[in-house]
Scaffold this motif. Sequence first.
Motif, PDB file in Angstrom:
ATOM      1  N   ILE A   1       1.026  -1.149  -0.073  1.00  0.00           N
ATOM      2  CA  ILE A   1       0.277   0.000  -0.229  1.00  0.00           C
ATOM      3  C   ILE A   1       0.790   1.107   0.117  1.00  0.00           C
ATOM      4  O   ILE A   1       0.615   2.280  -0.638  1.00  0.00           O
ATOM      5  N   LEU A   2       1.930   1.228   0.741  1.00  0.00           N
ATOM      6  CA  LEU A   2       2.774   2.239   1.088  1.00  0.00           C
ATOM      7  C   LEU A   2       4.110   2.154   0.406  1.00  0.00           C
ATOM      8  O   LEU A   2       4.659   0.850   0.408  1.00  0.00           O
ATOM      9  N   ASP A   3       4.783   3.213  -0.290  1.00  0.00           N
ATOM     10  CA  ASP A   3       6.162   2.987  -0.414  1.00  0.00           C
ATOM     11  C   ASP A   3       7.071   3.160   0.882  1.00  0.00           C
ATOM     12  O   ASP A   3       7.360   4.345   1.122  1.00  0.00           O
ATOM     13  N   LEU A   4       7.205   2.063   1.470  1.00  0.00           N
ATOM     14  CA  LEU A   4       8.000   2.388   2.868  1.00  0.00           C
ATOM     15  C   LEU A   4       9.171   2.818   2.661  1.00  0.00           C
ATOM     16  O   LEU A   4       9.971   3.856   3.560  1.00  0.00           O
ATOM     17  N   ASP A   5       9.864   2.524   1.706  1.00  0.00           N
ATOM     18  CA  ASP A   5      11.503   3.075   1.685  1.00  0.00           C
ATOM     19  C   ASP A   5      11.403   4.364   1.239  1.00  0.00           C
ATOM     20  O   ASP A   5      12.159   5.302   1.714  1.00  0.00           O
ATOM     21  N   LEU A   6      10.528   4.766   0.256  1.00  0.00           N
ATOM     22  CA  LEU A   6      10.703   6.450  -0.005  1.00  0.00           C
ATOM     23  C   LEU A   6      10.220   6.886   1.311  1.00  0.00           C
ATOM     24  O   LEU A   6      10.816   8.007   1.822  1.00  0.00           O
ATOM     25  N   LEU A   7       9.093   6.708   2.203  1.00  0.00           N
ATOM     26  CA  LEU A   7       8.588   7.312   3.302  1.00  0.00           C
ATOM     27  C   LEU A   7       9.880   7.330   4.547  1.00  0.00           C
ATOM     28  O   LEU A   7      10.026   8.450   4.912  1.00  0.00           O
ATOM     29  N   GLN A   8      10.504   6.162   4.327  1.00  0.00           N
ATOM     30  CA  GLN A   8      11.536   6.135   5.604  1.00  0.00           C
ATOM     31  C   GLN A   8      12.635   7.282   5.154  1.00  0.00           C
ATOM     32  O   GLN A   8      13.478   7.954   5.892  1.00  0.00           O
ATOM     33  N   MET A   9      12.833   7.434   3.773  1.00  0.00           N
ATOM     34  CA  MET A   9      14.026   8.079   3.112  1.00  0.00           C
ATOM     35  C   MET A   9      13.554   9.811   3.266  1.00  0.00           C
ATOM     36  O   MET A   9      14.274  10.438   3.858  1.00  0.00           O
ATOM     37  N   LEU A  10      12.189   9.957   3.181  1.00  0.00           N
ATOM     38  CA  LEU A  10      11.675  11.327   3.670  1.00  0.00           C
ATOM     39  C   LEU A  10      11.728  11.644   4.961  1.00  0.00           C
ATOM     40  O   LEU A  10      12.266  12.818   5.398  1.00  0.00           O
ATOM     41  N   VAL A  11      11.809  10.825   5.745  1.00  0.00           N
ATOM     42  CA  VAL A  11      11.600  11.034   7.286  1.00  0.00           C
ATOM     43  C   VAL A  11      13.029  11.162   7.784  1.00  0.00           C
ATOM     44  O   VAL A  11      13.192  12.224   8.264  1.00  0.00           O
ATOM     45  N   ASP A  12      13.926  10.509   7.249  1.00  0.00           N
ATOM     46  CA  ASP A  12      15.394  10.737   7.505  1.00  0.00           C
ATOM     47  C   ASP A  12      16.003  11.961   6.795  1.00  0.00           C
ATOM     48  O   ASP A  12      16.887  12.566   7.448  1.00  0.00           O
ATOM     49  N   THR A  13      15.442  12.318   5.723  1.00  0.00           N
ATOM     50  CA  THR A  13      16.020  13.587   5.184  1.00  0.00           C
ATOM     51  C   THR A  13      15.325  14.908   5.522  1.00  0.00           C
ATOM     52  O   THR A  13      15.853  15.526   5.740  1.00  0.00           O
ATOM     53  N   ILE A  14      13.924  15.043   5.481  1.00  0.00           N
ATOM     54  CA  ILE A  14      13.393  16.270   5.673  1.00  0.00           C
ATOM     55  C   ILE A  14      12.760  16.387   7.042  1.00  0.00           C
ATOM     56  O   ILE A  14      12.107  17.405   7.508  1.00  0.00           O
ATOM     57  N   GLY A  15      12.412  15.272   7.887  1.00  0.00           N
ATOM     58  CA  GLY A  15      11.979  15.122   8.959  1.00  0.00           C
ATOM     59  C   GLY A  15      10.573  14.544   9.009  1.00  0.00           C
ATOM     60  O   GLY A  15       9.857  14.964   8.166  1.00  0.00           O
ATOM     61  N   HIS A  16      10.122  14.315  10.415  1.00  0.00           N
ATOM     62  CA  HIS A  16       8.753  13.870  10.530  1.00  0.00           C
ATOM     63  C   HIS A  16       8.026  14.927  10.425  1.00  0.00           C
ATOM     64  O   HIS A  16       6.738  14.882   9.749  1.00  0.00           O
ATOM     65  N   GLU A  17       8.100  16.126  10.907  1.00  0.00           N
ATOM     66  CA  GLU A  17       7.225  17.319  10.837  1.00  0.00           C
ATOM     67  C   GLU A  17       7.006  17.657   9.401  1.00  0.00           C
ATOM     68  O   GLU A  17       5.624  17.827   8.955  1.00  0.00           O
ATOM     69  N   MET A  18       7.895  17.755   8.401  1.00  0.00           N
ATOM     70  CA  MET A  18       7.649  18.006   6.996  1.00  0.00           C
ATOM     71  C   MET A  18       6.931  16.913   6.464  1.00  0.00           C
ATOM     72  O   MET A  18       5.892  17.171   5.635  1.00  0.00           O
ATOM     73  N   VAL A  19       7.166  15.806   6.679  1.00  0.00           N
ATOM     74  CA  VAL A  19       6.223  14.704   6.135  1.00  0.00           C
ATOM     75  C   VAL A  19       5.029  14.850   6.483  1.00  0.00           C
ATOM     76  O   VAL A  19       4.008  14.656   5.892  1.00  0.00           O
ATOM     77  N   ARG A  20       4.727  15.164   7.808  1.00  0.00           N
ATOM     78  CA  ARG A  20       3.260  15.315   8.476  1.00  0.00           C
ATOM     79  C   ARG A  20       2.534  16.348   7.695  1.00  0.00           C
ATOM     80  O   ARG A  20       1.469  16.178   7.369  1.00  0.00           O
ATOM     81  N   THR A  21       3.266  17.488   7.533  1.00  0.00           N
ATOM     82  CA  THR A  21       2.654  18.455   6.962  1.00  0.00           C
ATOM     83  C   THR A  21       2.409  18.061   5.399  1.00  0.00           C
ATOM     84  O   THR A  21       1.279  18.482   4.795  1.00  0.00           O
ATOM     85  N   SER A  22       3.047  17.486   4.530  1.00  0.00           N
ATOM     86  CA  SER A  22       3.010  17.046   3.024  1.00  0.00           C
ATOM     87  C   SER A  22       1.642  15.972   3.078  1.00  0.00           C
ATOM     88  O   SER A  22       0.931  16.001   2.177  1.00  0.00           O
ATOM     89  N   VAL A  23       1.601  15.372   4.199  1.00  0.00           N
ATOM     90  CA  VAL A  23       0.329  14.235   4.112  1.00  0.00           C
ATOM     91  C   VAL A  23      -0.754  15.274   4.434  1.00  0.00           C
ATOM     92  O   VAL A  23      -1.857  14.836   3.922  1.00  0.00           O
TER      93      VAL A  23
END
Length: 781
Positions: free
Chosen positions: A666-688
């Motif tokens: 369902i989810l691209d976990l590799d991409l999501l983990q990379m985003l979390v490691d790169t731009i941080g949880h807060e930015m990922v949460r904002t994007s979602v």
Amino acid sequence: MSVKQNPEPWAIRLAQKIHRFGAMKASILFVIFTLLFTLLGSYLLRIAINDEADIEDFISAIFLTMLSAPWVLFFFSELVKQLEQSREHLKDVVAQLERLRAEDVLLHQTLQNNIKQLNHEIEQRKNAQLERESVFTDLEREIKDKSEKEQQALRLSTLLRSIIDASPDLIYYRNEEGQFAGCNRVAEQMTGKTEQELIGLTPHQVFEEELARQVVASDHEVLEKNISTTEELWLRFADGKRRNFEMRKVPFFGADNKRLGLLAFGRDVTERKQAENAVAKASKDKTAFIATISHELRTPLNGIVGLSRMLRDTKLTNEQFAWVSTIYASGITLGNIFNDIIDLDRLDRDKLELSLKTISLKDFTSELSSIIELLTDDKGLQFEAVLSEPLPVLIEADGTRLRQILWNLLFNAVKFTQKGKVSLHIEAEKIDSNTSMVSFKVCDTGVGIPQAELSKIFAMYYQVNLPEHQSATGTGIGLAICQQMVSLMNGEISVSSVVGEGTCFTVKLPLAISKRPIQVEELQVTGLQILLVEDIELNVMVAKALLEKLEQHVDVAMTGTEAINMARNKQYDLILLDIQLPDMNGFEVANVLHEESLVEQTSIVALTANVIKTRQEYLDNGMDDVIAKPVKKSRIIEVFNALFAEQPSKPYQPVEEPKCDKLDAILDLDLLQMLVDTIGHEMVRTSVKVFQENIPEYLEILQLSLSANEKDEVCGQAHKIKGAAGSVGLARVQKIANQIQQGDHPAWWQNVHDWVEELHEAANQDLQKLINWVGQQDIDD
């Protein structure tokens, strides 16, 4: 101010005293006084006359006095009474005069105030008169200016009307009630009515009923939402001819910001539409031609490359091995030239995509060098491959595209070098912990390129004019495609050259350092039951020999019908399915197999020479993967390991998938983990959150476009959803949206409604899973 009063007359004073003393008393005293005065007067008179007084004189005096006294008393009383009345009247008169004087004073004061007020008003009226005169002067000037402006406005209005009438565009405007309020000459020609005849009519009274409904619907949208709209309409002119117009409708407002109705502008785009259709047909014909020629060329090429590779593995003399190697290298060269042609078509249709995989730089260079060495050995040139440490061991890259770029550069280097050497130098500079800038430098000692030509060599179809090397020419598209591929990889390509000394091309690519282990290139599964569906004898011979050499069991079907019947009678682990078959295409075969549930435990891999389509298009049509012709052993091993290496060797038993595998689908976990490691949880949460806010509107527009049968709008909106979903790691939503955007799918209309419904469900369900996943990451941290 006090007023000095004059003293009252003595009679008035006497009357006041008598009145106060009493009239009766005063009368008695008066009679007595009169009597005494008479007696005394008579006596004195008599003495004066006779020197003696008689009693008769006194008696007569008394008698006369008594006789006249009442009359005198009456007169005196009346006199006093009249004087008193006069006094009272005079008092009233004085009081009246005092009141009048007070009123006169007040009136005088009022008069003074009125005079002052009047003077003030007179002054104001003078000022007002001056202002009025000034206003009249200004008004006269304004009237004059207004008259001039009205004349100018009239001229401009006439000019504007002339421009509108001279415009080749269709122009009309309608009021809030939907009635025509004006138009230009093109509208008159189209409707067959004059402007005066059109005014007051509705679209239902002017257009055909179907067209009128469409026009009214778009008008309603403009007026209800106060928005502008654009639509294409086929309009029938009064002479019966139909023309395609691109209609633009906008609401228009008066000076008081009150909406007056709508304006409609229509441009005749019939020729453009015909040209677009011609271009689309030409593009479709070109794609069909390339698809056909790809199949026709790949078929013999598959035989050349496959059999020459297999011959190299047999016992040959040195001379025979050199001949076979030349055949093999020539086949590879032809394949790469053909890849350039295919990629040129993909670039034209914006369908060139990258497929990132884990690559070993060392193995990649070794594989490429082995083929280039065949070419250099044939020309007596030296080849040198240098890897400058430190280099990342594994990188994430599209190996096919990178190989194609370097192949073009290396092949050109060999082609334009008569003596000396060709070299490939690879080095890397670390950008951060996750990325390196990898440089690939291809140099030769060939003829070189004039400085004036360096800025042109990346242009499509451009060829350097080298009279002394006319034999070393090509298609002129290789370097242009290289540049576009490098740009697609966010890199850059440059060149330096000296005529007579050689040329160096440098490709710099920012490549991610892979943290995943590279896929093992040794086959990990044997004994598979494989159904090979192929209608070309040569291809069957090459593929069957290769598969059996890899210790697999192979059955062959030459038609789609035969393949379906064999699948009904036997359970296979894998079906290698050619797309172009004599009786039906591979997609239709796969569809039948899925509908009859014949491949629930069987993988289907497209085996095709048609490389026009992307890998995703094959996956969207029921395939588990695709292998392009000519078939490469490395690709077969890669696909077989991906599909079967992790499966148990014992008979298949359904087992419940681990929870992580379901979420991974369902989810691209590799991409999501990379985003979390790169731009941080807060930015990922904002994007979602942004995606969550926008996706309802995206889906609504998609559904409305589908309801209106606007295929292009549906595909465009699906493409938008695909990009948005991909940016936040919603893999399944992205995959479904990608199906919808493929408008050239042969069964698109038959499936798109189901896909859209599936997209709605996936968006609602998967978005919640994504939100939960992001929240769980916060908790874990």
